[in-house]
Design a protein around this motif. Structure first.
Motif, short mmCIF file in Angstrom:
data_model
loop_
_atom_site.label_atom_id
_atom_site.label_comp_id
_atom_site.label_asym_id
_atom_site.label_seq_id
_atom_site.Cartn_x
_atom_site.Cartn_y
_atom_site.Cartn_z
N HIS A 76 0.81 -1.21 0.00
CA HIS A 76 0.00 0.00 0.00
C HIS A 76 0.84 1.27 0.00
O HIS A 76 0.32 2.36 -0.18
N ARG A 77 2.15 1.15 0.21
CA ARG A 77 3.01 2.32 0.27
C ARG A 77 3.36 2.81 -1.13
O ARG A 77 3.41 2.05 -2.09
N LYS A 78 3.66 4.09 -1.22
CA LYS A 78 4.15 4.64 -2.47
C LYS A 78 5.56 4.12 -2.73
O LYS A 78 6.29 3.78 -1.81
N ALA A 146 5.52 14.53 -8.17
CA ALA A 146 4.12 14.89 -8.41
C ALA A 146 3.23 13.67 -8.67
O ALA A 146 2.01 13.80 -8.68
N ARG A 147 3.83 12.51 -8.88
CA ARG A 147 3.04 11.31 -9.16
C ARG A 147 2.44 10.74 -7.88
O ARG A 147 3.09 10.71 -6.83
N SER A 148 1.24 10.23 -7.99
CA SER A 148 0.54 9.69 -6.82
C SER A 148 1.12 8.36 -6.35
O SER A 148 0.89 7.96 -5.21
N ASP A 149 1.89 7.67 -7.22
CA ASP A 149 2.42 6.36 -6.86
C ASP A 149 3.88 6.42 -6.42
O ASP A 149 4.49 5.39 -6.14
N ASP A 151 6.79 8.12 -3.76
CA ASP A 151 7.01 8.83 -2.50
C ASP A 151 8.02 9.96 -2.75
O ASP A 151 9.18 9.69 -3.05
#
Length: 324
Positions: A76-78, A146-149, A151
């Motif tokens: 579940h982590r980036k 900037a990407r949601s996936d 960190d």
């Protein structure tokens, strides 16, 4: 009937074996599943622009996202990520070589092409100073952040030769402050980054260091790994890199380490045909004293290339994954 039964039994055994291999292979270490590869673009400031129309460059890159995270990184982590920066010859086999190992660790990679947007074909017409490509590295950092996936706190940078100089430069507070927009890389690897040029005030082409991009004095605090071969044609050995680390470490928390490869030339991990190329910055910049153009010898070393790749993967695993 017995033959048919045997065939069915063999097929079932094969399917069971394939199923067990697939379940064991979750896109982590070993033989990972295929990464998700896309080809992207982003904007980067053009410090060499002479007109407003030239103010921005469109940088192209290859984004590779691992198929899954390893056992030490919850799904579940980036993801952590690493920006990969090529050398003077442009994008070559080294990027993909290290990309595979990093993706196998569950780390995303972004290989960028600093030359294409500038029309550079190699050593002969590369940018006049390293600082001119520093915005590319920080713009790649911003793109990933900037990407949601991804960190944004776990993005590192790996560079080869020219890219190694950039990797060192991005660890300097001066350049992180000027181009980072408040962002900093979390870890740096610089393979054979022409250490003799760092902080050098004796070569006109590198003076003053702060403006040319060769200042390496006040570091951001992120760990830095320098890798260098004992037969490197730019530094004529490992001493310059060892001395650079020794000079900056006491005032910067001992974050810089140097790994030496005995008998290795410049770009020993470039697993392509051997090459000899002229470069005024080779031989400790002897051209600027003698006017004679020296050459760089590049000889691949397969065993040490794989050793280097494993060491780099461990470094980023330790500093981008296990510390968080």
């Amino acid at each position: 009937m017995q033959i048919g039964s045997s065939v069915r039994a063999l097929a079932g055994a094969c399917l069971a074996l394939l199923s067990s291999m697939a379940s064991a292979d979750d896109g982590c270490r070993g033989m990972p599943a295929l990464p998700a590869i896309s080809f992207i673009t982003f904007q980067s400031p053009n410090l060499a622009a002479t007109t407003p129309a030239q103010a921005m460059l469109t940088i192209e890159g290859k984004l590779s996202l691992p198929s899954g995270h390893c056992e030490h990184d919850a799904r579940h982590r980036k993801m952590a990520a690493v920006v990969i920066l090529h050398g003077s010859s442009g994008v070559d086999s080294r990027g993909d070589f290290y990309e595979r190992a990093l993706n196998a660790e569950g780390i995303a990679t972004l290989q960028i092409d600093m030359w294409q947007a500038r029309g550079v074909t190699g050593i002969a017409n590369r940018p006049a100073a390293p600082i001119l490509t520093y915005p590319d590295a920080f713009s790649a950092l911003a793109f990933l952040a900037a990407r949601s996936d991804i960190d944004p706190e776990r993005i590192g940078v790996l560079g080869f030769s020219w890219g190694g100089v950039v990797s060192l430069g991005t660890a300097e507070q001066l350049y992180a402050g000027a181009f980072g927009g408040g962002r900093r890389f979390a870890a740096h690897v610089a393979n054979y980054p022409v250490c003799w040029g760092a902080n050098n005030t004796s070569i006109p082409a590198l003076y003053p260091p702060a403006q040319k991009g060769t200042q390496f004095l006040h570091l951001t605090g992120a760990p830095v790994l320098i890798q260098i071969g004992s037969k490197d044609s730019y530094d004529n050995g490992t001493e310059h890199c060892v001395a650079l680390a020794a000079a900056v470490n006491p005032s910067n928390g001992y974050v810089v380490s140097v790994n030496e490869y005995p008998g290795a030339t410049h770009a020993w991990d470039r697993l392509m045909v051997p090459e000899t190329a002229p470069d005024p910055f080779a031989d400790e910049g002897s051209y600027f004293r003698t006017g004679v153009l020296p050459t760089v010898v590049i000889t691949p070393d397969v065993l040490q290339a794989y050793e280097s790749r494993e060491r780099v993967a461990r470094f980023f695993r330790r500093n981008l994954v296990e510390k968080h």
